[in-house]
Design a protein around this motif. Structure first.
Motif, PDB file in Angstrom:
ATOM      1  N   ILE A   1      -5.398  -1.773  -6.115  1.00  0.00           N
ATOM      2  CA  ILE A   1      -4.783  -0.480  -5.064  1.00  0.00           C
ATOM      3  C   ILE A   1      -4.378   0.959  -5.887  1.00  0.00           C
ATOM      4  O   ILE A   1      -4.897   2.004  -5.423  1.00  0.00           O
ATOM      5  N   ASP A   2      -3.782   0.469  -7.033  1.00  0.00           N
ATOM      6  CA  ASP A   2      -3.251   1.632  -7.688  1.00  0.00           C
ATOM      7  C   ASP A   2      -4.568   2.429  -8.359  1.00  0.00           C
ATOM      8  O   ASP A   2      -4.450   3.619  -8.367  1.00  0.00           O
ATOM      9  N   GLU A   3      -5.451   1.542  -8.754  1.00  0.00           N
ATOM     10  CA  GLU A   3      -6.532   2.276  -9.286  1.00  0.00           C
ATOM     11  C   GLU A   3      -7.406   3.022  -8.539  1.00  0.00           C
ATOM     12  O   GLU A   3      -8.004   4.061  -8.457  1.00  0.00           O
ATOM     13  N   GLN A   4      -7.625   2.275  -7.080  1.00  0.00           N
ATOM     14  CA  GLN A   4      -8.151   3.062  -6.013  1.00  0.00           C
ATOM     15  C   GLN A   4      -7.433   4.337  -5.641  1.00  0.00           C
ATOM     16  O   GLN A   4      -8.000   5.287  -5.336  1.00  0.00           O
ATOM     17  N   ARG A   5      -6.308   4.375  -5.482  1.00  0.00           N
ATOM     18  CA  ARG A   5      -5.277   5.273  -4.966  1.00  0.00           C
ATOM     19  C   ARG A   5      -5.799   6.594  -6.003  1.00  0.00           C
ATOM     20  O   ARG A   5      -5.887   7.611  -5.569  1.00  0.00           O
ATOM     21  N   ASP A   6      -5.706   6.354  -7.345  1.00  0.00           N
ATOM     22  CA  ASP A   6      -6.095   7.449  -8.424  1.00  0.00           C
ATOM     23  C   ASP A   6      -7.586   7.910  -8.249  1.00  0.00           C
ATOM     24  O   ASP A   6      -7.872   9.041  -8.573  1.00  0.00           O
ATOM     25  N   GLU A   7      -8.307   6.947  -7.935  1.00  0.00           N
ATOM     26  CA  GLU A   7      -9.858   7.360  -7.480  1.00  0.00           C
ATOM     27  C   GLU A   7      -9.703   8.279  -6.232  1.00  0.00           C
ATOM     28  O   GLU A   7     -10.774   9.282  -6.429  1.00  0.00           O
ATOM     29  N   PHE A   8      -9.202   7.854  -5.144  1.00  0.00           N
ATOM     30  CA  PHE A   8      -9.086   8.913  -4.159  1.00  0.00           C
ATOM     31  C   PHE A   8      -8.821  10.106  -4.500  1.00  0.00           C
ATOM     32  O   PHE A   8      -9.123  11.154  -4.241  1.00  0.00           O
ATOM     33  N   ILE A   9      -7.531  10.297  -5.288  1.00  0.00           N
ATOM     34  CA  ILE A   9      -6.834  11.684  -5.699  1.00  0.00           C
ATOM     35  C   ILE A   9      -8.019  12.464  -6.368  1.00  0.00           C
ATOM     36  O   ILE A   9      -8.190  13.547  -6.247  1.00  0.00           O
ATOM     37  N   ARG A  10      -8.565  11.732  -7.421  1.00  0.00           N
ATOM     38  CA  ARG A  10      -9.671  12.182  -8.364  1.00  0.00           C
ATOM     39  C   ARG A  10     -10.819  12.993  -7.381  1.00  0.00           C
ATOM     40  O   ARG A  10     -11.223  14.039  -7.810  1.00  0.00           O
ATOM     41  N   MET A  11     -11.019  12.313  -6.584  1.00  0.00           N
ATOM     42  CA  MET A  11     -12.414  12.735  -5.802  1.00  0.00           C
ATOM     43  C   MET A  11     -11.798  13.857  -4.923  1.00  0.00           C
ATOM     44  O   MET A  11     -12.876  14.807  -4.573  1.00  0.00           O
ATOM     45  N   ALA A  12     -10.577  13.712  -4.326  1.00  0.00           N
ATOM     46  CA  ALA A  12      -9.935  15.156  -3.473  1.00  0.00           C
ATOM     47  C   ALA A  12      -9.852  16.310  -4.208  1.00  0.00           C
ATOM     48  O   ALA A  12     -10.114  17.282  -3.801  1.00  0.00           O
ATOM     49  N   GLU A  13      -9.515  16.145  -5.625  1.00  0.00           N
ATOM     50  CA  GLU A  13      -9.363  17.179  -6.597  1.00  0.00           C
ATOM     51  C   GLU A  13     -10.688  17.812  -6.840  1.00  0.00           C
ATOM     52  O   GLU A  13     -10.624  19.030  -6.903  1.00  0.00           O
ATOM     53  N   GLU A  14     -11.671  17.108  -6.941  1.00  0.00           N
ATOM     54  CA  GLU A  14     -13.123  17.314  -7.375  1.00  0.00           C
ATOM     55  C   GLU A  14     -13.592  18.176  -6.003  1.00  0.00           C
ATOM     56  O   GLU A  14     -14.402  19.347  -6.140  1.00  0.00           O
ATOM     57  N   ARG A  15     -13.257  17.650  -4.967  1.00  0.00           N
ATOM     58  CA  ARG A  15     -13.926  18.228  -3.805  1.00  0.00           C
ATOM     59  C   ARG A  15     -13.314  19.657  -3.631  1.00  0.00           C
ATOM     60  O   ARG A  15     -13.753  20.576  -3.133  1.00  0.00           O
TER      61      ARG A  15
ATOM     62  N   ILE B   1       0.853  -1.139   0.019  1.00  0.00           N
ATOM     63  CA  ILE B   1      -0.059   0.143   0.100  1.00  0.00           C
ATOM     64  C   ILE B   1       0.688   1.270  -0.088  1.00  0.00           C
ATOM     65  O   ILE B   1       0.549   2.066  -0.597  1.00  0.00           O
ATOM     66  N   LYS B   2       1.734   1.258   0.881  1.00  0.00           N
ATOM     67  CA  LYS B   2       2.766   2.342   0.983  1.00  0.00           C
ATOM     68  C   LYS B   2       3.453   2.703  -0.383  1.00  0.00           C
ATOM     69  O   LYS B   2       3.817   3.624  -0.714  1.00  0.00           O
ATOM     70  N   SER B   3       3.996   1.523  -0.992  1.00  0.00           N
ATOM     71  CA  SER B   3       4.704   1.597  -2.346  1.00  0.00           C
ATOM     72  C   SER B   3       3.851   2.222  -3.396  1.00  0.00           C
ATOM     73  O   SER B   3       4.392   3.199  -4.229  1.00  0.00           O
ATOM     74  N   SER B   4       2.686   1.786  -3.062  1.00  0.00           N
ATOM     75  CA  SER B   4       1.748   2.479  -4.128  1.00  0.00           C
ATOM     76  C   SER B   4       1.404   3.987  -4.085  1.00  0.00           C
ATOM     77  O   SER B   4       1.342   4.824  -4.908  1.00  0.00           O
ATOM     78  N   PHE B   5       1.094   4.172  -2.558  1.00  0.00           N
ATOM     79  CA  PHE B   5       0.972   5.747  -2.412  1.00  0.00           C
ATOM     80  C   PHE B   5       2.037   6.641  -2.577  1.00  0.00           C
ATOM     81  O   PHE B   5       2.065   7.756  -2.815  1.00  0.00           O
ATOM     82  N   LYS B   6       3.220   6.038  -2.630  1.00  0.00           N
ATOM     83  CA  LYS B   6       4.604   6.637  -2.856  1.00  0.00           C
ATOM     84  C   LYS B   6       4.656   7.380  -4.109  1.00  0.00           C
ATOM     85  O   LYS B   6       5.130   8.436  -4.387  1.00  0.00           O
ATOM     86  N   LYS B   7       3.809   6.651  -5.082  1.00  0.00           N
ATOM     87  CA  LYS B   7       3.829   6.971  -6.408  1.00  0.00           C
ATOM     88  C   LYS B   7       2.657   8.118  -6.979  1.00  0.00           C
ATOM     89  O   LYS B   7       2.493   8.478  -7.953  1.00  0.00           O
ATOM     90  N   ALA B   8       2.097   8.681  -5.891  1.00  0.00           N
ATOM     91  CA  ALA B   8       0.938   9.496  -5.934  1.00  0.00           C
ATOM     92  C   ALA B   8       1.286  10.805  -6.744  1.00  0.00           C
ATOM     93  O   ALA B   8       2.296  11.359  -6.263  1.00  0.00           O
ATOM     94  N   LYS B   9       0.449  11.399  -7.525  1.00  0.00           N
ATOM     95  CA  LYS B   9       0.661  12.646  -8.077  1.00  0.00           C
ATOM     96  C   LYS B   9      -0.565  13.400  -7.986  1.00  0.00           C
ATOM     97  O   LYS B   9      -1.548  12.922  -8.456  1.00  0.00           O
ATOM     98  N   SER B  10      -0.600  14.772  -7.541  1.00  0.00           N
ATOM     99  CA  SER B  10      -1.725  15.601  -7.896  1.00  0.00           C
ATOM    100  C   SER B  10      -1.317  17.162  -7.638  1.00  0.00           C
ATOM    101  O   SER B  10      -0.445  17.494  -7.081  1.00  0.00           O
ATOM    102  N   ILE B  11      -2.028  17.834  -7.969  1.00  0.00           N
ATOM    103  CA  ILE B  11      -2.163  19.405  -7.742  1.00  0.00           C
ATOM    104  C   ILE B  11      -2.162  19.567  -6.287  1.00  0.00           C
ATOM    105  O   ILE B  11      -1.574  20.753  -5.827  1.00  0.00           O
TER     106      ILE B  11
END
Length: 286
Positions: A106-120, A69-79
């Motif tokens: 988990i990578d797909e879910q990570r990106d979904e978390f990010i998408r929702m955060a940016e929209e909010r 999980i941590k390895s996946s989260f380490k790759k996260a990118k967002s404004i």
């Protein structure tokens, strides 16, 4: 003829007394599938922290190691993510509180978390008329501090005012929850040594805001972190654990004196020691 009659009687007995073995197996499989479906949902609460609250749940649901999980989260990118953060904490504060039916990967879910955060973020930023001068990254960091401090689920504006005022004055934030995040544990009262921890998350040690968020946060916290201070006189506050209320001050001497009084009350009336390691959200959150 007798064989046919006996066969009919045998089948009728099976029907009368329940399912066949194969039918029972099908029912068991269905039950297991239903249970699996239930475990694919996760609930994130205000003030949840990745290492303590979120990653262990995700690892259990996905049936993988926490390091994956941590390895996946380490790759996260967002404004919304500060690229100076080099580890899994890039996702701290990104996951919005609520219930989620998780995706298979988990990578797909990570990106979904990010998408929702940016929209909010875009939605709430658009609703705030009088905005402060902080960047998107700074605002979500501030929102996470406001949320972690607001144990009673109240006083979001006043807490935001204190920190916005300190930032404007160039004073250190000296937020206990940031030191606790750096330490990896919480106490009702920090020791002097606790506040000295050398970390970019500890606002007793570093100037300005931490390097990134320290917890998940509500819409209310984000709204106040985007807006301007509404009371420039507020500079200090503390949470009275016994009274279950937050107290705010403009004068340092009054803040200090009242703080000593509330600490004595805590020592006399609390079942928890003043320096015990605890989960503040579980004990004092409302």
């Amino acid at each position: 003829m007798k064989k046919i009659i006996l066969a009919i009687l045998f089948l009728s007995m099976i029907t009368a007394f329940g399912c066949t073995e194969s039918e029972k197996d099908v029912e068991e499989v269905k039950k297991i599938e239903e249970q699996d479906k239930k475990t694919e949902e996760i609930e994130i609460k205000n003030g949840n922290i990745l290492n303590r609250d979120i990653i262990p749940k995700l690892a259990k649901i996905y049936k993988i190691e926490e390091d994956e999980i941590k390895s996946s989260f380490k790759k996260a990118k967002s404004i919304l993510i500060n690229e100076e953060i080099e580890d899994f904490r890039k996702m701290e504060g990104i996951i919005i509180p609520g219930k989620y039916e998780l995706k298979e990967d988990i990578d797909e879910q990570r990106d979904e978390f990010i998408r929702m955060a940016e929209e909010r973020y875009k939605k709430i930023e658009g609703e705030v008329i009088d905005k402060n001068n902080l960047t998107e990254k700074e605002r979500i960091t501030l929102a996470s501090i406001i949320e972690a401090e607001a144990l009673g689920g109240e006083y979001y504006q006043e807490i935001a005012d204190v920190f916005l005022n300190r930032l404007s004055e160039g004073s250190k934030l000296q937020s206990c929850v940031t030191a606790e995040y750096a330490l990896g544990y919480q106490r009702p009262y920090l020791t002097f040594k606790d506040t000295e921890i050398e970390s970019k998350y500890n606002t007793y040690y570093s100037e300005g805001l931490p390097i990134g968020p320290i917890s998940s946060f509500s819409d209310q916290s984000l709204e106040k972190a985007i807006g301007k201070s509404t009371d420039e006189s507020l500079n200090y506050f503390f949470y009275d654990y016994v009274l279950g209320d937050m107290l705010f001050f403009s004068d340092f001497e009054e803040f200090n004196n009242r703080g000593m009084e509330t600490m004595e009350r805590f020592k006399n009336e609390s079942k928890v020691g003043e320096f015990d390691k605890i989960n503040k959200q579980e004990l004092y959150g409302k």
